[in-house]
Design a protein around this motif. Structure first.
Motif, PDB file in Angstrom:
ATOM      1  N   MET A   1     -17.171 -41.704  31.352  1.00 38.52           N
ATOM      2  CA  MET A   1     -16.293 -41.360  30.256  1.00 38.52           C
ATOM      3  C   MET A   1     -15.229 -42.446  30.121  1.00 38.52           C
ATOM      4  SD  MET A   1     -13.691 -38.118  29.929  1.00 38.52           S
ATOM      5  CE  MET A   1     -14.978 -36.926  29.687  1.00 38.52           C
ATOM      6  N   SER A   2     -15.035 -42.916  28.918  1.00 37.98           N
ATOM      7  CA  SER A   2     -14.054 -43.965  28.667  1.00 37.98           C
ATOM      8  C   SER A   2     -12.720 -43.335  28.264  1.00 37.98           C
ATOM      9  CB  SER A   2     -14.560 -44.870  27.541  1.00 37.98           C
ATOM     10  OG  SER A   2     -13.598 -45.842  27.243  1.00 37.98           O
ATOM     11  N   VAL A   3     -11.664 -43.874  28.804  1.00 39.45           N
ATOM     12  CA  VAL A   3     -10.329 -43.394  28.461  1.00 39.45           C
ATOM     13  C   VAL A   3      -9.412 -44.612  28.334  1.00 39.45           C
ATOM     14  CG1 VAL A   3      -9.542 -43.013  30.827  1.00 39.45           C
ATOM     15  CG2 VAL A   3      -8.590 -41.630  29.004  1.00 39.45           C
ATOM     16  N   ASP A   4      -8.456 -44.503  27.456  1.00 41.02           N
ATOM     17  CA  ASP A   4      -7.491 -45.577  27.235  1.00 41.02           C
ATOM     18  C   ASP A   4      -6.803 -45.941  28.553  1.00 41.02           C
ATOM     19  OD1 ASP A   4      -5.654 -47.171  25.409  1.00 41.02           O
ATOM     20  OD2 ASP A   4      -4.219 -45.818  26.379  1.00 41.02           O
ATOM     21  N   PRO A   5      -6.714 -47.230  28.878  1.00 44.89           N
ATOM     22  CA  PRO A   5      -6.079 -47.633  30.148  1.00 44.89           C
ATOM     23  C   PRO A   5      -4.626 -47.163  30.256  1.00 44.89           C
ATOM     24  CG  PRO A   5      -7.140 -49.527  29.093  1.00 44.89           C
ATOM     25  CD  PRO A   5      -7.273 -48.369  28.154  1.00 44.89           C
ATOM     26  N   ARG A   6      -3.927 -47.074  29.139  1.00 47.16           N
ATOM     27  CA  ARG A   6      -2.543 -46.592  29.201  1.00 47.16           C
ATOM     28  C   ARG A   6      -2.500 -45.106  29.526  1.00 47.16           C
ATOM     29  NH1 ARG A   6      -1.174 -48.882  23.503  1.00 47.16           N
ATOM     30  NH2 ARG A   6      -3.304 -48.145  23.417  1.00 47.16           N
ATOM     31  N   THR A   7      -3.518 -44.359  29.107  1.00 50.54           N
ATOM     32  CA  THR A   7      -3.587 -42.949  29.484  1.00 50.54           C
ATOM     33  C   THR A   7      -3.809 -42.830  30.980  1.00 50.54           C
ATOM     34  OG1 THR A   7      -4.436 -42.358  27.302  1.00 50.54           O
ATOM     35  CG2 THR A   7      -4.761 -40.754  29.074  1.00 50.54           C
ATOM     36  N   VAL A   8      -4.660 -43.699  31.535  1.00 47.53           N
ATOM     37  CA  VAL A   8      -4.846 -43.727  32.994  1.00 47.53           C
ATOM     38  C   VAL A   8      -3.505 -44.013  33.660  1.00 47.53           C
ATOM     39  CG1 VAL A   8      -5.932 -44.962  34.918  1.00 47.53           C
ATOM     40  CG2 VAL A   8      -7.279 -44.358  32.891  1.00 47.53           C
ATOM     41  N   GLY A   9      -2.736 -44.907  33.071  1.00 51.31           N
ATOM     42  CA  GLY A   9      -1.403 -45.201  33.601  1.00 51.31           C
ATOM     43  C   GLY A   9      -0.509 -43.970  33.614  1.00 51.31           C
ATOM     44  N   ALA A 108      -1.135 -39.419  24.715  1.00 53.57           N
ATOM     45  CA  ALA A 108      -2.513 -38.907  24.681  1.00 53.57           C
ATOM     46  C   ALA A 108      -2.876 -38.414  23.284  1.00 53.57           C
ATOM     47  CB  ALA A 108      -2.696 -37.804  25.718  1.00 53.57           C
ATOM     48  N   ALA A 109      -1.935 -37.792  22.606  1.00 52.12           N
ATOM     49  CA  ALA A 109      -2.193 -37.321  21.240  1.00 52.12           C
ATOM     50  C   ALA A 109      -2.443 -38.511  20.310  1.00 52.12           C
ATOM     51  CB  ALA A 109      -1.025 -36.480  20.742  1.00 52.12           C
ATOM     52  N   ARG A 110      -1.647 -39.576  20.453  1.00 50.60           N
ATOM     53  CA  ARG A 110      -1.853 -40.785  19.628  1.00 50.60           C
ATOM     54  C   ARG A 110      -3.232 -41.395  19.863  1.00 50.60           C
ATOM     55  NH1 ARG A 110       3.383 -41.939  21.157  1.00 50.60           N
ATOM     56  NH2 ARG A 110       2.684 -43.433  22.715  1.00 50.60           N
ATOM     57  N   MET A 111      -3.706 -41.300  21.114  1.00 49.32           N
ATOM     58  CA  MET A 111      -5.010 -41.863  21.478  1.00 49.32           C
ATOM     59  C   MET A 111      -6.149 -40.893  21.154  1.00 49.32           C
ATOM     60  SD  MET A 111      -4.394 -44.860  22.635  1.00 49.32           S
ATOM     61  CE  MET A 111      -3.052 -44.963  21.474  1.00 49.32           C
ATOM     62  N   ARG A 112      -5.804 -39.730  20.636  1.00 49.76           N
ATOM     63  CA  ARG A 112      -6.781 -38.677  20.328  1.00 49.76           C
ATOM     64  C   ARG A 112      -7.576 -38.250  21.575  1.00 49.76           C
ATOM     65  NH1 ARG A 112      -6.086 -39.431  14.822  1.00 49.76           N
ATOM     66  NH2 ARG A 112      -6.557 -40.972  13.728  1.00 49.76           N
TER      67      ARG A 112
END
Length: 145
Positions: A1-9, A108-112
């Protein structure tokens, strides 16, 4: 599953905060026990367990997105010489958590990323409840002086 690196941050930052909270509440529980205040010690131990539950949920999310959880540079536990000082330190800790989770939810909302936003939002609600509980306890202590 791919997730935005900033969300991982944000997930990692939240994990570090939760593990710092576990350390603080547990250390304060030990201190309260040493003071002979078993009611306070029990309350603080329960808070540590709740924060550990938050950490577990964040770790699960990190693992689901393929990232090994790692809490880095835990904040030192804030202790005190009185119950009032402990509560004041805990109020700061929880206010910091509210700020972190509000920012994390917005990101997270901005990244959907609905799953991360939901997790951050659920923990945010718990942290807001902690702030209210600490405020209640502080007010009660001021009234009984």
């Amino acid at each position: 599953m791919s997730v935005d690196p900033r969300t991982v941050g944000w997930l990692s930052r939240a994990l570090t905060h939760e593990m710092s909270a576990v350390q603080q509440y547990l250390a304060q529980s030990v201190l309260a026990h040493l003071w002979g205040d078993e009611a306070l010690a029990t309350y603080l131990r329960a808070e540590a367990v709740e924060e550990l539950g938050h950490a577990e949920r964040l770790m699960e999310r990190l693992i689901r997105v393929g990232v090994t959880p790692s809490a880095a540079n835990l904040a030192p536990a804030r202790l005190g010489r009185s119950v009032d000082e402990l509560l004041a330190a805990d109020r700061i800790l929880e206010a910091d958590a509210v700020r972190v989770y509000r920012e994390a939810v917005a990101h997270a909302a901005r990244m959907r990323d609905a799953d991360s936003a939901q997790l951050f939002g659920e923990i945010l609600e718990d942290e807001l409840a902690h702030v209210q509980e600490i405020d209640r306890m502080m007010a009660e202590r001021r009234q009984h002086g």
